[in-house]
Design an enzyme around this catalytic site. Sequence first.
Site, PDB file in Angstrom:
ATOM      1  N   LYS A   2       0.874  -1.004  -0.068  1.00 60.28           N
ATOM      2  CA  LYS A   2      -0.092  -0.114  -0.121  1.00 60.28           C
ATOM      3  C   LYS A   2       0.628   1.390  -0.045  1.00 60.28           C
ATOM      4  O   LYS A   2       0.671   2.262  -0.746  1.00 60.28           O
ATOM      5  CB  LYS A   2      -0.834  -0.083   1.139  1.00 60.28           C
ATOM      6  CG  LYS A   2      -2.069   0.808   1.375  1.00 60.28           C
ATOM      7  CD  LYS A   2      -2.942   0.773   2.309  1.00 60.28           C
ATOM      8  CE  LYS A   2      -3.765  -0.435   2.309  1.00 60.28           C
ATOM      9  NZ  LYS A   2      -4.458  -0.838   3.843  1.00 60.28           N
ATOM     10  N   ARG A   6      -3.309  -1.505  -6.472  1.00 58.02           N
ATOM     11  CA  ARG A   6      -2.525  -2.851  -6.378  1.00 58.02           C
ATOM     12  C   ARG A   6      -2.867  -3.690  -7.482  1.00 58.02           C
ATOM     13  O   ARG A   6      -3.980  -3.450  -7.934  1.00 58.02           O
ATOM     14  CB  ARG A   6      -2.808  -3.502  -4.911  1.00 58.02           C
ATOM     15  CG  ARG A   6      -4.386  -3.684  -4.932  1.00 58.02           C
ATOM     16  CD  ARG A   6      -4.519  -4.886  -3.914  1.00 58.02           C
ATOM     17  NE  ARG A   6      -6.032  -5.162  -3.736  1.00 58.02           N
ATOM     18  CZ  ARG A   6      -6.619  -4.947  -2.597  1.00 58.02           C
ATOM     19  NH1 ARG A   6      -6.165  -4.464  -1.595  1.00 58.02           N
ATOM     20  NH2 ARG A   6      -8.009  -5.138  -2.842  1.00 58.02           N
ATOM     21  N   ARG A  42       0.121 -47.770  -9.498  1.00 53.85           N
ATOM     22  CA  ARG A  42       0.303 -48.781  -8.227  1.00 53.85           C
ATOM     23  C   ARG A  42      -0.444 -49.876  -8.574  1.00 53.85           C
ATOM     24  O   ARG A  42      -1.711 -49.935  -8.512  1.00 53.85           O
ATOM     25  CB  ARG A  42      -0.097 -47.951  -7.004  1.00 53.85           C
ATOM     26  CG  ARG A  42       0.668 -46.619  -6.707  1.00 53.85           C
ATOM     27  CD  ARG A  42      -0.209 -45.833  -5.660  1.00 53.85           C
ATOM     28  NE  ARG A  42       0.642 -44.761  -5.005  1.00 53.85           N
ATOM     29  CZ  ARG A  42       0.618 -43.635  -5.312  1.00 53.85           C
ATOM     30  NH1 ARG A  42      -0.386 -43.355  -6.480  1.00 53.85           N
ATOM     31  NH2 ARG A  42       1.065 -42.487  -4.551  1.00 53.85           N
ATOM     32  N   ARG A  51       4.511 -50.262 -11.204  1.00 53.16           N
ATOM     33  CA  ARG A  51       5.377 -50.495  -9.856  1.00 53.16           C
ATOM     34  C   ARG A  51       4.856 -52.193  -9.249  1.00 53.16           C
ATOM     35  O   ARG A  51       3.697 -52.198  -9.523  1.00 53.16           O
ATOM     36  CB  ARG A  51       5.306 -49.705  -8.635  1.00 53.16           C
ATOM     37  CG  ARG A  51       5.907 -50.071  -7.384  1.00 53.16           C
ATOM     38  CD  ARG A  51       5.595 -49.183  -6.417  1.00 53.16           C
ATOM     39  NE  ARG A  51       4.240 -49.191  -5.754  1.00 53.16           N
ATOM     40  CZ  ARG A  51       3.708 -48.167  -5.015  1.00 53.16           C
ATOM     41  NH1 ARG A  51       4.543 -47.537  -4.363  1.00 53.16           N
ATOM     42  NH2 ARG A  51       2.494 -48.350  -4.501  1.00 53.16           N
ATOM     43  N   GLU A  61      13.438 -45.315  -2.060  1.00 52.44           N
ATOM     44  CA  GLU A  61      12.639 -44.666  -1.061  1.00 52.44           C
ATOM     45  C   GLU A  61      13.003 -45.040   0.330  1.00 52.44           C
ATOM     46  O   GLU A  61      12.457 -44.888   1.484  1.00 52.44           O
ATOM     47  CB  GLU A  61      11.132 -45.107  -1.301  1.00 52.44           C
ATOM     48  CG  GLU A  61      11.086 -46.580  -1.318  1.00 52.44           C
ATOM     49  CD  GLU A  61       9.645 -46.938  -2.117  1.00 52.44           C
ATOM     50  OE1 GLU A  61       8.641 -46.310  -1.904  1.00 52.44           O
ATOM     51  OE2 GLU A  61       9.461 -48.227  -2.810  1.00 52.44           O
ATOM     52  N   GLY A  89      10.564 -42.177  -4.440  1.00 45.22           N
ATOM     53  CA  GLY A  89       9.214 -42.297  -3.662  1.00 45.22           C
ATOM     54  C   GLY A  89       9.403 -41.258  -2.552  1.00 45.22           C
ATOM     55  O   GLY A  89       9.658 -41.710  -1.451  1.00 45.22           O
ATOM     56  N   ASN A 119       7.448 -39.792  -0.829  1.00 48.98           N
ATOM     57  CA  ASN A 119       6.493 -40.091   0.586  1.00 48.98           C
ATOM     58  C   ASN A 119       7.260 -41.072   1.495  1.00 48.98           C
ATOM     59  O   ASN A 119       7.256 -40.702   2.706  1.00 48.98           O
ATOM     60  CB  ASN A 119       5.125 -40.900   0.124  1.00 48.98           C
ATOM     61  CG  ASN A 119       4.325 -39.981  -0.838  1.00 48.98           C
ATOM     62  OD1 ASN A 119       4.689 -38.515  -0.883  1.00 48.98           O
ATOM     63  ND2 ASN A 119       3.420 -40.384  -1.364  1.00 48.98           N
ATOM     64  N   ASP A 120       7.806 -42.326   1.042  1.00 47.14           N
ATOM     65  CA  ASP A 120       8.377 -43.009   1.890  1.00 47.14           C
ATOM     66  C   ASP A 120       9.730 -42.387   1.989  1.00 47.14           C
ATOM     67  O   ASP A 120      10.233 -42.819   3.220  1.00 47.14           O
ATOM     68  CB  ASP A 120       8.563 -44.535   1.045  1.00 47.14           C
ATOM     69  CG  ASP A 120       7.316 -45.346   1.586  1.00 47.14           C
ATOM     70  OD1 ASP A 120       6.998 -45.275   2.786  1.00 47.14           O
ATOM     71  OD2 ASP A 120       6.899 -46.049   0.927  1.00 47.14           O
TER      72      ASP A 120
HETATM   73  P1  ADP Z   1      -7.643  -2.381   3.547  1.00 47.57           P
HETATM   74  O1  ADP Z   1      -6.357  -2.663   3.362  1.00 47.57           O
HETATM   75  O2  ADP Z   1      -8.288  -3.273   4.522  1.00 47.57           O
HETATM   76  O3  ADP Z   1      -8.358  -2.068   2.489  1.00 47.57           O
HETATM   77  P2  ADP Z   1      -7.362   0.561   3.903  1.00 47.57           P
HETATM   78  O4  ADP Z   1      -6.169   0.986   4.796  1.00 47.57           O
HETATM   79  O5  ADP Z   1      -7.287   0.578   2.237  1.00 47.57           O
HETATM   80  O6  ADP Z   1      -7.556  -0.826   4.374  1.00 47.57           O
HETATM   81  O7  ADP Z   1      -8.591   1.146   4.307  1.00 47.57           O
HETATM   82  C1  ADP Z   1      -9.845   1.089   4.600  1.00 47.57           C
HETATM   83  C2  ADP Z   1     -10.787   1.798   3.777  1.00 47.57           C
HETATM   84  O8  ADP Z   1     -10.647   3.317   4.113  1.00 47.57           O
HETATM   85  C3  ADP Z   1     -10.616   1.951   2.259  1.00 47.57           C
HETATM   86  O9  ADP Z   1     -11.634   1.742   1.520  1.00 47.57           O
HETATM   87  C4  ADP Z   1      -9.794   3.106   1.991  1.00 47.57           C
HETATM   88  O10 ADP Z   1     -10.146   3.625   0.850  1.00 47.57           O
HETATM   89  C5  ADP Z   1     -10.427   4.159   3.122  1.00 47.57           C
HETATM   90  N1  ADP Z   1      -9.178   5.121   3.567  1.00 47.57           N
HETATM   91  C6  ADP Z   1      -8.079   5.025   3.967  1.00 47.57           C
HETATM   92  N2  ADP Z   1      -7.434   6.124   4.132  1.00 47.57           N
HETATM   93  C7  ADP Z   1      -8.429   6.985   3.681  1.00 47.57           C
HETATM   94  C8  ADP Z   1      -8.095   8.427   4.038  1.00 47.57           C
HETATM   95  N3  ADP Z   1      -7.121   8.879   4.275  1.00 47.57           N
HETATM   96  N4  ADP Z   1      -9.164   9.290   3.365  1.00 47.57           N
HETATM   97  C9  ADP Z   1     -10.331   8.637   3.056  1.00 47.57           C
HETATM   98  N5  ADP Z   1     -10.343   7.190   3.083  1.00 47.57           N
HETATM   99  C10 ADP Z   1      -9.530   6.359   3.311  1.00 47.57           C
HETATM  100 MG    MG Z   2       6.703 -46.383  -1.205  1.00 50.25          MG
HETATM  101 MG    MG Z   3      -7.602  -0.855   1.082  1.00 50.25          MG
END
Ligand code: ADP
Ligand code: MG
Ligand code: MG
Length: 882
Positions: A27, A332, A554, A610, A745, A766, A768-769
């Site tokens: 993030k 992301r 087997r 086998r 094995e 083998g 597992n064995d």
């Molecule tokens: P997660 O990892 O669970 O998504 P986040 O840290 O992204 O958690 O935050 C949870 C929610 O809060 C998200 O919808 C995010 O967009 C919102 N949020 C986080 N920071 C802010 C901010 N500074 N202003 C407005 N909304 C925020």
């Molecule tokens: Mg065996």
């Molecule tokens: Mg988030």
Amino acid sequence: MAVKRVFFFGGGKAEGNGAMKDVLGGKGAGLAEMTSLGVPVPPGFTIGTGACALYYGNRGKLPQDLKSEIATNLSKLERTIGRKLGDPKNPLLVSVRSGAKFSMPGMMDTVLNLGLNDKTVEGLAKKSRNPRFAYDSYCRFLMMFSDVVLDLPRGAFERIIAEKKRERGIASDVDLAAEDLMSVCGAFKALVKERTKKEFPQDARIQLELARDAVFRSWNNDRAKYYRKTNGIPDDTGTAVNVQAMVFGNMGDGCATTGAREQYGEYLVNAQGEDVVAGTRTPRPIRDMKKEFPKVFDQLMRITAKLEKHFRDVQDFEFTVENNTLYMLQTRNGKRTAAAAVKISVDMVKEKLITKEEALFRLEPRQIDQLLHPVIDPKAKLDVIAKGLPASPGAATGAAVFHADKAVEWATEGKDVILVRKETSPDDIHGMDVARGILTAKGGMTSHAAVVARQIGKTCVAGCDTIDVDETTNRFMAGGKVVREGDFISLNGTTGEVILGKAPLIAPAMTGAFAVFMSWADAVRRLKVRANADTQRDARVARNFGAEGIGLCRTEHMFFAEDRIPIMQEMILARTLEDREAALSKLLPMQRDDFKGLYREMKGYPVTIRLLDPPLHEFLPKREELMVEVTKLQLIHADRSIIEEKKRLLERVEELHEFNPMLGLRGCRLGIYYPEITRMQVRAIFEAACDVTRDGIRVHPEVMIPLVSMVGEMRVQKEIVVAVAEETMRRHKRKFPYTVGTMIELPRAAMTADEIATEAEFFSFGTNDLTQTAFGFSRDDSGKFIQHYMKENILEADVFATLDQGGVGQLIRLGLEKGRSTRPTLKVGICGEHAGDPKSVEFCHAIGLDYVSCSPYLVPIARLAAAQAVLREKKTGKAGKK
Ligand code: ADP
Ligand code: MG
Ligand code: MG
């Protein structure tokens, strides 16, 4: 200066960047990179993951220099924004957000609106001229902070809101007025005081410290730990903490908040943060935004297109619109199904955005499993009782359950279950994990249920608002029908249909983008991939999934069939060679037919067969059961001859009784002790081969002698095999290539592999064995203590699932080297469960094995893992063998 641990972002500049996921978490790295790219991001700073380690290493205390580094960054943030944390007139509010290197959606904690207290809330109301907004934010903060930091569950807070709504006669939170929210805040604070015996912390700086530490702690909450374990994420990387200026989507109708774009894009008006994912209100599709906020919509599309190009991957975004101004809050790499990942990467290669090699890394080998899931037979007649959102594709049938714990309980009993909830939360993750599918009444395509289901590859129908779920009486109503706990339902995650009863499922097709993708993997990999298959049906599935032969058949599995086990018992109980050979001659045609089926499917690919391996008692009735039976028969004065027969059986079973059958008369010892068994099996193998070659089918049998520990064992068994094979081919006037090899094995076999290779023409480890005998762990009894060992950090992983490279792996390496030293052409593979585990496959590639052989459904996983192994090796420049 000491190591830099805090990284500022804001005003178009960032101290970190997108490549620093290790330090900033995913993030934080995304926020830094977006800031540098000129994308509108509220300013803030990221406390790096190193601080998390310090927090844990120092019993929850941060060193002074780190604290002042944080203070410096906070001042900088205050200057950038022109507001101060805790300033009653013009308060700065921040979010305190978790964020680790690997994405763990919703598993850790975040606190929003931090900085509010009884004074600053008034300042915010005046400054924004919007008291409703100010108290709405305060309510949210009190609830979230109490939940995350003070460990007071939300339920009690939600009940206060529900009570208020009832009192005022309104349905939606949005309709609560400023005064209502003000009194709710009062009730919240009273609740906190009652439960914690302390006032709610009013000092904004203390709030910040407490929230920061709570985020560090959330790295180790139960669901985060569980998530890491099931997703193979290491436990020691820790989380970063992002402190970021708040922007507000809840200031009125000009505010919208959050969502991904196109495919799953959703937004809510007049809302904040988690309202969209929580599934409490059903959000609107993003295309509606085009009409409602056309300018912002255009800007959003421009930014998201730019970011996807920049990150060279489809992105999931979070955004907020504050008074018609857009802010990006997160980006992301998209969480998506394996099918989407394959399709997108194949398209991106076509558009020349990425190379084939990059494409092959866009899918985790394990994710392929999702693509192999069955679909509902299109020809089936279905009783569709409801339709929701097609949140995660595939098909599933199972018994309806309404609680995660129940899902786990039933799944452990071996039942297929569908988890039905109003909505899911991160606390349901263990139930979602074991369920075949997930059905929720509320929430959209970006709700918790939908996101998690896509990620773990579960079929999911979300936001099915025509069903009425009652989690207290464990049932739901749909289309006038009642579905109770235990009733069977089916889900079609591709259409969103909810079906009453068990829908018939069929196997998926290996075509389209997936076939193209896998052909790229095949072009790259060096390791061959075979399947473990005992029946013609398994062999067909294996070929369909791309297996290049059978690495382990087997033969004993063929004797467990109902019509064969009595003959098998006859053979075992025989007291003379003649009697035994009589029984064996009845088994011969049956074995021959089995082998023909395998050769037919494999069409010239090698088939490793086998010889009989398990201890004989496995084919006989249990001694205790027989004793009970004899006593019963005597009590009811049954026919003498029947009793006598049972007694004879019992006697023989007692004779054959072993204290340690797994270390007793089994493996090659059986064939050495009773050479007639080996002779029969080899005859069946070669007669079958002769027969199918008459139909123009090529064959390549590989006869495998099990559980050899000395070259002498190999020699005497090989003599029999060769004699019978040659004799059979001569009699049938056919000739084809065959080889005789062994399964390695036992540790002694690995240690003396050079001697064994004078006789053996191939080795198959083998594992597992070999794991069993190297550790002295019984695979059937180790479940309990291996789990315990993992908790105690004695073992990192279950050694029966992931190859123990340090020990068992070294035995393999040694066996391989020694074997090839006497016979350079020795063909070597592995055939244990590990052959379908991506990490183990990578190891097999690195040490120079020729092939891996796994169960049919894991074949595509091994194919991709083998390709990635080659590409990784190239990247790190470690060409050739380790
Ligand atoms: P997660 O990892 O669970 O998504 P986040 O840290 O992204 O958690 O935050 C949870 C929610 O809060 C998200 O919808 C995010 O967009 C919102 N949020 C986080 N920071 C802010 C901010 N500074 N202003 C407005 N909304 C925020
Ligand atoms: Mg065996
Ligand atoms: Mg988030």
